[in-house]
Scaffold this active site. Sequence first.
Site, PDB file in Angstrom:
ATOM      1  N   HIS A  65      -5.763  -8.358  14.703  1.00 13.20           N
ATOM      2  CA  HIS A  65      -5.824  -7.143  13.865  1.00 13.20           C
ATOM      3  C   HIS A  65      -6.479  -7.524  12.541  1.00 13.20           C
ATOM      4  O   HIS A  65      -6.118  -8.538  11.939  1.00 13.20           O
ATOM      5  CB  HIS A  65      -4.383  -6.649  13.663  1.00 13.20           C
ATOM      6  N   HIS A 123       0.804  -1.230   0.000  1.00 14.74           N
ATOM      7  CA  HIS A 123       0.000   0.000   0.000  1.00 14.74           C
ATOM      8  C   HIS A 123       0.844   1.291   0.000  1.00 14.74           C
ATOM      9  O   HIS A 123       0.641   2.216   0.779  1.00 14.74           O
ATOM     10  CB  HIS A 123      -1.099   0.015   1.072  1.00 14.74           C
ATOM     11  N   HIS A 153      -1.951  -0.376  15.195  1.00 14.09           N
ATOM     12  CA  HIS A 153      -2.151   0.925  14.592  1.00 14.09           C
ATOM     13  C   HIS A 153      -3.558   1.126  14.035  1.00 14.09           C
ATOM     14  O   HIS A 153      -3.801   2.123  13.330  1.00 14.09           O
ATOM     15  CB  HIS A 153      -1.095   1.162  13.484  1.00 14.09           C
ATOM     16  N   ASP A 197      -3.830  -8.018   5.433  1.00 12.85           N
ATOM     17  CA  ASP A 197      -2.636  -8.873   5.336  1.00 12.85           C
ATOM     18  C   ASP A 197      -2.632  -9.934   6.441  1.00 12.85           C
ATOM     19  O   ASP A 197      -1.908 -10.928   6.337  1.00 12.85           O
ATOM     20  CB  ASP A 197      -1.340  -8.039   5.364  1.00 12.85           C
ATOM     21  N   ASP A 242       1.338  -6.290  14.410  1.00  8.70           N
ATOM     22  CA  ASP A 242       2.246  -5.426  13.643  1.00  8.70           C
ATOM     23  C   ASP A 242       3.378  -4.824  14.488  1.00  8.70           C
ATOM     24  O   ASP A 242       4.471  -4.566  13.963  1.00  8.70           O
ATOM     25  CB  ASP A 242       1.466  -4.264  13.017  1.00  8.70           C
TER      26      ASP A 242
HETATM   27 FE1  FEO Z   1      -1.662  -3.419   9.984  1.00 14.47          FE
HETATM   28 FE2  FEO Z   1       0.446  -5.920   8.927  1.00 14.47          FE
HETATM   29  O1  FEO Z   1      -1.161  -4.933   9.008  1.00 14.47           O
END
Ligand code: FEO
Length: 393
Positions: free
Chosen positions: A77, A23, A143, A81, A162
């Site tokens: 999360h 991204h 995050h 990904d 992460d």
């Molecule tokens: Fe915040 Fe590795 O995704």
Amino acid sequence: MIEPITENIYWVGVIDWNIRDFHGYKTRRGTTYNAYLILDEKTTLVDTVKSKFSDGLLANICKITSLEKINYIIINHVEMDHSSSLPKIAKQAKNATIITSKKGKEAIIKHYGDTFNIKTVKTGDKLSLGKRTIQFLEAPMLHWPDSMFTYLVEDKILMPNDAFGQHLATTQRFDDQVNQHVLMEEAATYYANILTPFAPLITRKIQQIKQLGIAPEVIAPSHGVIWRSNPTKIVKAYLDWSEGKTKNKVVIVYDTMWQSTDKMARAILEGIASEGVDVRLLKLRSAELTEVVTEVLEAKAVVVGSPTLNNQMFHTISAFLTHITGLNPRGKKWFFFGSFGWGGGAVKSMVEATRKAGFAVQEPTLEINYVPDKEEIKKCFEFGKKIAAEIRG
Ligand code: FEO
């Protein structure tokens, strides 16, 4: 056969060797999506992987156990990904309850529909797997709002998703098996490009971990290698970065059209270097923004230079300032310079954009008409010397 990372805990993730653009984040060394399988009275999968690689995850799990035996799937999360294999896994792991935060549940439903058996947990909640206990710790905005850490109490293993990760594709699983410079460079790149805006939360989260009596001996993030030899090294680095600790280092970020701004940048660099200060020169159409942001992380001052185009800053500088003001790195001095043909405007627009973001803009700025002559090059050199003096206090 997959080797456990410790007794009955397995890495079942996948390696994404070829990704170079995550991204917009340039992942020059690829990445891994880490998932962990815990065998106990209750079999537990911690996180999944990007859907493109779901077959790899399934194959790794099936080398160890069958999907029907999975009792819990913890989703720390919901960014894709880590969660986009969930629909495929959950379909086959028919007996699994999904464990996530309250915000995680909302995000799972918005991403994949309301078809899962989900139990929500909050900070302090514990889950017994048999011999093992899991403790949960919400980490909102580290995050995403849903972010959560999973702690294996008896094993002293923290799985913070992460946080503490690195985009580093490798067949090695542990920090002591890889080049230390590369490891810390990728950890810093990850922090700089993803976590910088959340610096105050990071400091507080590390304090909260200590207050809760959590003292991990192993930190197993969702990207890159597992910190087993010296987890305090990365925790200390995160504390330093989140507190805005800097080095006597200056970064010059610029772009140029007909080399006037380039000539200025090089003379400024020489002025800074003449005072013995570490200085880097990064032209935006040559360096990736990801690299530039990483160089800014530990710099005491950033010097931004732009030619004037259509009465304002050059578009690459505009993109850089949009990105860096969003990341909002703390405790830096910002200097500006540029060139123009007739009306000017680059320096003014850079100053306005960074002032608006609350950056510490330093005066005076420096502007040159057309091509810098000998006297003006000397002025640039002196400008550099002043910058060096400013940051050395
Ligand atoms: Fe915040 Fe590795 O995704």
